[in-house]
Structure formats: C-alpha cells, structure tokens
Scaffold this motif. Sequence first.
Motif, PDB file in Angstrom:
ATOM      1  N   LEU A   1       0.875  -1.049  -0.035  1.00  0.00           N
ATOM      2  CA  LEU A   1      -0.161   0.000   0.008  1.00  0.00           C
ATOM      3  C   LEU A   1       0.840   1.110   0.099  1.00  0.00           C
ATOM      4  CD1 LEU A   1      -2.882  -0.985   2.443  1.00  0.00           C
ATOM      5  CD2 LEU A   1      -3.160  -0.936   0.173  1.00  0.00           C
ATOM      6  N   ASP A   2       2.028   1.165   0.731  1.00  0.00           N
ATOM      7  CA  ASP A   2       2.854   2.414   0.922  1.00  0.00           C
ATOM      8  C   ASP A   2       3.537   2.594  -0.579  1.00  0.00           C
ATOM      9  OD1 ASP A   2       2.318   2.884   3.437  1.00  0.00           O
ATOM     10  OD2 ASP A   2       3.925   1.968   4.154  1.00  0.00           O
ATOM     11  N   GLN A   3       3.908   1.481  -1.304  1.00  0.00           N
ATOM     12  CA  GLN A   3       4.146   1.785  -2.612  1.00  0.00           C
ATOM     13  C   GLN A   3       3.124   2.336  -3.418  1.00  0.00           C
ATOM     14  OE1 GLN A   3       5.884  -1.991  -4.087  1.00  0.00           O
ATOM     15  NE2 GLN A   3       7.224  -2.187  -2.175  1.00  0.00           N
ATOM     16  N   VAL A   4       2.093   1.918  -3.453  1.00  0.00           N
ATOM     17  CA  VAL A   4       1.021   2.297  -4.253  1.00  0.00           C
ATOM     18  C   VAL A   4       1.100   4.001  -3.951  1.00  0.00           C
ATOM     19  CG1 VAL A   4      -1.382   2.635  -4.771  1.00  0.00           C
ATOM     20  CG2 VAL A   4      -0.367   0.430  -4.298  1.00  0.00           C
ATOM     21  N   LEU A   5       0.812   4.353  -2.744  1.00  0.00           N
ATOM     22  CA  LEU A   5       0.835   5.852  -2.467  1.00  0.00           C
ATOM     23  C   LEU A   5       1.980   6.547  -2.937  1.00  0.00           C
ATOM     24  CD1 LEU A   5      -0.775   5.570   1.127  1.00  0.00           C
ATOM     25  CD2 LEU A   5      -1.985   5.757  -1.118  1.00  0.00           C
ATOM     26  N   ALA A   6       3.097   5.946  -2.922  1.00  0.00           N
ATOM     27  CA  ALA A   6       4.322   6.814  -3.283  1.00  0.00           C
ATOM     28  C   ALA A   6       4.230   6.935  -4.955  1.00  0.00           C
ATOM     29  CB  ALA A   6       5.476   5.951  -2.999  1.00  0.00           C
ATOM     30  N   ALA A   7       3.888   5.811  -5.501  1.00  0.00           N
ATOM     31  CA  ALA A   7       3.347   5.874  -6.973  1.00  0.00           C
ATOM     32  C   ALA A   7       2.441   6.916  -7.446  1.00  0.00           C
ATOM     33  CB  ALA A   7       3.184   4.634  -7.846  1.00  0.00           C
ATOM     34  N   ALA A   8       1.361   6.941  -6.518  1.00  0.00           N
ATOM     35  CA  ALA A   8       0.152   7.835  -6.814  1.00  0.00           C
ATOM     36  C   ALA A   8       0.571   9.494  -6.663  1.00  0.00           C
ATOM     37  CB  ALA A   8      -0.827   7.573  -5.909  1.00  0.00           C
ATOM     38  N   GLU A   9       1.689   9.468  -5.636  1.00  0.00           N
ATOM     39  CA  GLU A   9       2.232  10.990  -5.341  1.00  0.00           C
ATOM     40  C   GLU A   9       3.167  11.415  -6.465  1.00  0.00           C
ATOM     41  OE1 GLU A   9       4.442  13.380  -1.765  1.00  0.00           O
ATOM     42  OE2 GLU A   9       4.163  11.289  -1.479  1.00  0.00           O
ATOM     43  N   GLN A  10       3.838  10.647  -6.904  1.00  0.00           N
ATOM     44  CA  GLN A  10       4.855  10.988  -8.134  1.00  0.00           C
ATOM     45  C   GLN A  10       3.917  11.311  -9.369  1.00  0.00           C
ATOM     46  OE1 GLN A  10       7.714   7.797  -8.685  1.00  0.00           O
ATOM     47  NE2 GLN A  10       8.637   8.125  -6.662  1.00  0.00           N
ATOM     48  N   ASN A  11       2.594  10.750  -9.506  1.00  0.00           N
ATOM     49  CA  ASN A  11       2.122  11.042 -10.600  1.00  0.00           C
ATOM     50  C   ASN A  11       0.880  12.132 -10.270  1.00  0.00           C
ATOM     51  OD1 ASN A  11       2.597   8.938 -12.998  1.00  0.00           O
ATOM     52  ND2 ASN A  11       2.684   7.974 -11.059  1.00  0.00           N
ATOM     53  N   GLY A  12       0.770  12.723  -9.048  1.00  0.00           N
ATOM     54  CA  GLY A  12       0.010  13.683  -8.821  1.00  0.00           C
ATOM     55  C   GLY A  12      -1.260  13.484  -8.348  1.00  0.00           C
ATOM     56  N   VAL A  13      -1.468  12.039  -8.091  1.00  0.00           N
ATOM     57  CA  VAL A  13      -3.003  11.622  -7.664  1.00  0.00           C
ATOM     58  C   VAL A  13      -2.946  11.531  -6.237  1.00  0.00           C
ATOM     59  CG1 VAL A  13      -4.409   9.814  -7.615  1.00  0.00           C
ATOM     60  CG2 VAL A  13      -2.901  10.058  -9.307  1.00  0.00           C
TER      61      VAL A  13
END
Length: 316
Positions: free
Chosen positions: A142-154
């Motif tokens: 889940l933390d990896q998903v949130l990190a990827a989301a942040e990098q994409n502005g989500v």
Amino acid sequence: MTNATPDPTFAVRGAVDLSALNRPQSPPPGEPGGAPSAGGYVLDVTDANFQQVVQDSTTYPVVMLLWIPTDKANAELGELLGRLAEEYAGKFLLGRLDAQAYPQVAAAFQVQGVPTVVAVLQGQPLPLFQGAAPEEQVRGVLDQVLAAAEQNGVTGRAPAQGGEGKPPAEVEAEPVEEPLPPLHQEAYDAIERDDLDTAVAAYEKAIKQDPKDALAVAGLAQVRLLQRTRDVDLQAARTAAADAPADVDAQLGVADMDMFGGKVEDALARLLELLPGADADAKEKLRVRLVEYFEIVGPTDPRVVKARQRLAISLY
C-alpha cells in the motif's frame, strides 16, 4: 499529475477462476464471523458504479479487492484491507468487487483467481498481489502504491462512503492549503490538462526568478520524468538494458521507469553502480539524472542521503 483518458485500458480476457467456491466458507459481509460491511473508506463495486470508481482514480488512489465475500480466505483478506483502509483514512479507497456476482467486470482486470488485489491509478490497473499476504507485506504494498500515486500527482483524499465506517467527523481535519504561487499554479494546471511542455516552461520560469525555489526544482524534475516515461514500453526498456548493461542511455531508461513506479532504491542503485566504470561524459549524464531523482524523492529522505554520499565518492 494525470494523463488519464475517459476510456480506461481495461480489457476483458476470459473468466476469473472461481475455485474459491470449493474452499471453507464464511458468513456474508456484516454478519458475525464475516468480513465487515462496506462503509467508511470501503466501497462495494458493481457494474453500475465501476466506471465512476475508475474515473475517481484520477483524483485519489483506488485499491481493488477482487473476491468472493463468503470464502473464508477472501473474507480474511477483506477484513485486513478494510481495517487498513480505515487506518489510512482516505489516502486510498478500497473497492471490493464480488467476482462471482459481477464476472464480466472482474474479467476486465485480467486476473485468473481470487482473492486478487489491483491498484487503479489514473484509470490504469496495476496488479499488486494474489492470495493471502501478511499484514506487514500488505502495508508495504500500500505504501508503494501511495508513493507511485504521489509521483503522478494523484494526491486527493477519498471521501468517506458512510455506512459502518468511521464518520467523517472523526477523521482529523486536513490543514487548509495555502494558494500556490502563480507560476506553480500555472504548472499544476498544465499538468492537469496533460500539457507537460507548458508545465516545464512554468517551472523553469519560476526557477529563473528564484533559483532557491525548491518546490519548483522538484516539480520540474517530476514533470521531466513524466515526459521521459510517457511512451516507454517497460518490457522493451528492460530487455534493452539487459542486452546492453554498459549502455548508459538504456540503463537510464529503466531507472526512469523504476522511479516512475516507486522503486526508488532500484533506480538509484542502477545508476550508482554504473559510475565507477563510466567515462567523463557518462558520469556527468548519470550525475544529472541522479540529482533529478534526489529532488523528486526529497533531500532529507534516507535513501537520498545514502545515495548522495555514494555519488560524491564515485565522482571525487
């Protein structure tokens, strides 16, 4: 930062294996011994609301659980994910899709068994894992998903769905954000409409006005990463890098994809390992890219601190 299209890339390919029907059973959600009912930051997905959930993934991360609610192993994973969704308090929405009740929607995820967990970011499905997993591992995913989301502005927050979840009043209020400086707002608006060239120009202008504008420097690095990875085929990039391990450009391409996908340590390590044997031109190219990565991740991140030390040793 979104480049989602109104028509997400979900494709139907076969049916989901429902062999879980033969395993030990559990009461339906909401009943004693079963998974909790939907509510709070947990939503039961149907064929009626599926497209809206996918569209919402352009605003906040969505984690989809494809399951059979009355299967014991499925119910246990559903309970764990539901509890974490409440703990994360809107950082992501947990969507639960009954693969038995909605097989056509489940087939759109191209999975072969349940339970399966898939992230949806910017309308794109990202497979995470299949079957049961320990809580520590699930948290890490889940933390990896949130990190990827942040990098994409989500970076939006999922709204509470009501029901038995935590009422909105019990969730700590988010601080009111200060308005962005004009050039930052211009860049952000350009990113929202997928005009990355304009976003780059706005950030460059902001940096020219104030070279110490750390947010503009980080924003520029993020947008340039988006530009470089926009049309890259990950498998092709990995194949090219494997075939030419000394090719700096090929390794930079894979490192960009790793960084884009939240694999920060992999991206940094790949480039740092190339430095000792690189010539002067290659070292400069690697240094520039690493510095961009440092800006994206943040200068105080322990991974950046360690990588910066290795970079200094390799260069000097």
